[in-house]
Motif scaffolding. Structure first.
Motif, short mmCIF file in Angstrom:
data_model
loop_
_atom_site.label_atom_id
_atom_site.label_comp_id
_atom_site.label_asym_id
_atom_site.label_seq_id
_atom_site.Cartn_x
_atom_site.Cartn_y
_atom_site.Cartn_z
N GLY A 1 -5.00 12.48 44.44
CA GLY A 1 -4.45 12.80 45.75
C GLY A 1 -2.95 12.69 45.79
N VAL A 2 -2.42 11.66 45.15
CA VAL A 2 -0.96 11.48 45.13
C VAL A 2 -0.30 12.58 44.29
CG1 VAL A 2 0.93 9.92 44.54
CG2 VAL A 2 -1.20 9.00 45.45
N ILE A 3 -0.93 12.92 43.17
CA ILE A 3 -0.40 14.01 42.34
C ILE A 3 -0.38 15.32 43.14
CG2 ILE A 3 -0.84 15.45 40.31
CD1 ILE A 3 -2.04 12.93 38.98
N ALA A 4 -1.47 15.59 43.85
CA ALA A 4 -1.54 16.82 44.66
C ALA A 4 -0.47 16.83 45.73
CB ALA A 4 -2.93 16.95 45.29
N ASP A 5 -0.21 15.68 46.33
CA ASP A 5 0.83 15.59 47.35
C ASP A 5 2.21 15.89 46.77
OD1 ASP A 5 -0.85 14.99 49.49
OD2 ASP A 5 -0.64 12.82 49.25
N ALA A 6 2.49 15.30 45.61
CA ALA A 6 3.79 15.51 44.98
C ALA A 6 3.98 16.97 44.58
CB ALA A 6 3.93 14.60 43.76
N ARG A 7 2.94 17.57 44.04
CA ARG A 7 3.03 18.99 43.68
C ARG A 7 3.27 19.85 44.92
NH1 ARG A 7 -2.46 18.92 40.03
NH2 ARG A 7 -1.55 18.24 38.03
N ALA A 8 2.57 19.52 46.00
CA ALA A 8 2.65 20.33 47.22
C ALA A 8 4.05 20.32 47.82
CB ALA A 8 1.63 19.84 48.24
N ALA B 1 4.09 9.93 35.31
CA ALA B 1 3.47 11.24 35.07
C ALA B 1 3.94 12.28 36.08
CB ALA B 1 1.95 11.10 35.13
N ILE B 2 4.04 11.88 37.34
CA ILE B 2 4.51 12.80 38.38
C ILE B 2 5.95 13.22 38.11
CG2 ILE B 2 5.13 12.97 40.82
CD1 ILE B 2 2.66 11.24 41.43
N THR B 3 6.78 12.26 37.73
CA THR B 3 8.19 12.55 37.43
C THR B 3 8.31 13.56 36.30
OG1 THR B 3 8.86 10.35 38.18
CG2 THR B 3 10.38 11.52 36.72
N ALA B 4 7.44 13.44 35.31
CA ALA B 4 7.48 14.36 34.17
C ALA B 4 6.98 15.75 34.54
CB ALA B 4 6.64 13.80 33.02
N GLU B 5 6.12 15.81 35.55
CA GLU B 5 5.50 17.10 35.88
C GLU B 5 6.28 17.94 36.87
OE1 GLU B 5 1.55 18.85 38.16
OE2 GLU B 5 1.39 16.94 37.07
N THR C 1 12.35 12.57 41.57
CA THR C 1 11.52 11.55 42.20
C THR C 1 12.38 10.32 42.44
OG1 THR C 1 10.80 10.73 40.04
CG2 THR C 1 9.39 12.37 41.14
N ILE C 2 12.28 9.74 43.62
CA ILE C 2 13.04 8.55 43.97
C ILE C 2 12.02 7.42 44.14
CG2 ILE C 2 14.72 7.54 45.53
CD1 ILE C 2 15.68 10.10 44.13
N GLY C 3 12.08 6.44 43.27
CA GLY C 3 11.07 5.39 43.27
C GLY C 3 11.40 4.21 44.15
N ILE C 4 10.36 3.67 44.77
CA ILE C 4 10.43 2.36 45.43
C ILE C 4 9.07 1.72 45.20
CG2 ILE C 4 9.93 3.44 47.68
CD1 ILE C 4 11.42 0.99 48.95
N GLY C 5 9.03 0.78 44.28
CA GLY C 5 7.75 0.24 43.86
C GLY C 5 6.99 1.27 43.04
N ALA C 6 7.71 1.98 42.15
CA ALA C 6 7.08 3.06 41.38
C ALA C 6 7.32 2.87 39.87
CB ALA C 6 7.60 4.41 41.86
N SER C 7 8.38 3.49 39.34
CA SER C 7 8.60 3.43 37.90
C SER C 7 10.08 3.56 37.56
CB SER C 7 7.83 4.56 37.20
OG SER C 7 8.21 4.68 35.84
N PRO C 8 10.54 2.89 36.49
CA PRO C 8 11.91 3.10 36.02
C PRO C 8 12.12 4.50 35.48
CG PRO C 8 10.69 1.74 34.47
CD PRO C 8 9.83 1.88 35.68
N ALA C 9 11.03 5.23 35.25
CA ALA C 9 11.13 6.60 34.76
C ALA C 9 11.47 7.58 35.87
CB ALA C 9 9.82 7.02 34.11
#
Length: 277
Positions: A167-174, A195-199, A204-212
């Motif tokens: 669901g989160v991946i679909a949201d980011a793509r959308a 994974a989302i950042t790479a795709e 992507t701006i993280g907050i509680g996410a990833s250093p990537a």
């Protein structure tokens, strides 16, 4: 009341172009003095609806109004010269329809002078994002944990674990497909954010996410340690201003009670003829 247009420096296109490059530095601000302090060091400054909890003592962001966001947006705009200024659209100001979102987003931009707005939601908000972008309103998206939906989530819980990752991946793509120039990923598993950042092809701006992630954002009051009883896992404290403030207030109160303040250097002598006071 109209404000001046966004100053020279970062803009939505330059932020979008930073995908995969040097990480974007983002912080919130709600007042002119704080905006002036963070502006020289940030690529993006967000007037977040977190202002309701941080400055107004609300239990969540749900009670924040459009007028509150505009008031604080105007204050922050006075302190911004180089960073991209983004203002949150509060709960209830954009969900009804794309037309409602445009009316309120255009008002925010006209009255604050911000360069973009941020709204929460992925697939459900894709049509609205596309509608706004097509009409000249740059949009920063926000998926994962969306604080305005805290009642639906049942609390500030991590989003996208296990089967919920799709669901989160679909949201980011959308939101990327709809034309958002960047997207906040809040409180999602590190591997999912990576994974989302790479795709997707927007930062992507993280907050509680990833250093990537392509950038990071924190609430400035959290980062400065102004709240002594609030320590989210994803916040690194770069100062302990809450404790320092308490110590300063205690010292001031003691000086006043002991008549140590004001001292001779803080008061004015009787003005003598021919002398300046």
């Amino acid at each position: 009341m109209s404000a001046t247009t966004h100053a020279k420096g970062s803009n939505p296109l330059s932020i979008r172009a930073r995908k995969g490059g040097i990480p974007l530095v983002c912080l919130t601000a709600y007042t002119t003095p704080v905006a002036r302090l963070v502006d020289p060091h940030c690529d993006l400054v967000l007037v977040g609806d977190s202002v309701g909890m941080v400055l107004h003592g609300l239990p969540s962001t749900v009670g924040v109004t459009l007028d509150m966001m505009i008031l604080h947006g105007q204050a922050v705009r006075r302190g911004i010269e180089n960073a991209l200024l983004v203002v949150d659209m509060p709960f209830g100001s954009y969900e009804e329809s794309p037309a409602q979102a445009f009316r309120n987003a255009s008002r925010i931009m006209a009255e604050t002078g911000c360069a973009a707005v941020k709204l929460e939601g992925g697939v459900s908000m894709a049509e609205t994002i596309s509608f706004l972008v097509a009409r000249g309103i740059p949009v920063m998206a926000h998926v994962g944990l969306t604080p305005q939906g805290v009642n639906a989530f049942g609390g500030y819980t991590v989003q996208g674990r296990g089967e919920d990752a799709g669901g989160v991946i679909a949201d980011a793509r959308a939101v990327a497909y709809a034309g958002a120039f960047s997207v906040v990923l809040e409180k999602v598993p590190e591997t999912l954010a990576r994974a989302i950042t790479a795709e997707i092809d927007i930062p992507t701006i993280g907050i509680g996410a990833s250093p990537a992630c392509d950038g990071q954002i924190l609430v400035v009051d959290d980062m400065l340690g102004l709240f002594t009883d609030f320590r989210p896992k994803f916040v690194k404290r770069y100062a302990e201003l809450g404790h320092a403030t308490t110590e300063a207030v205690v010292a001031y109160a003691e000086d006043v009670r002991q008549r140590r303040f004001p001292g001779p250097e803080h008061v004015f002598a009787e003005k003598l003829p021919g002398k300046k006071s």
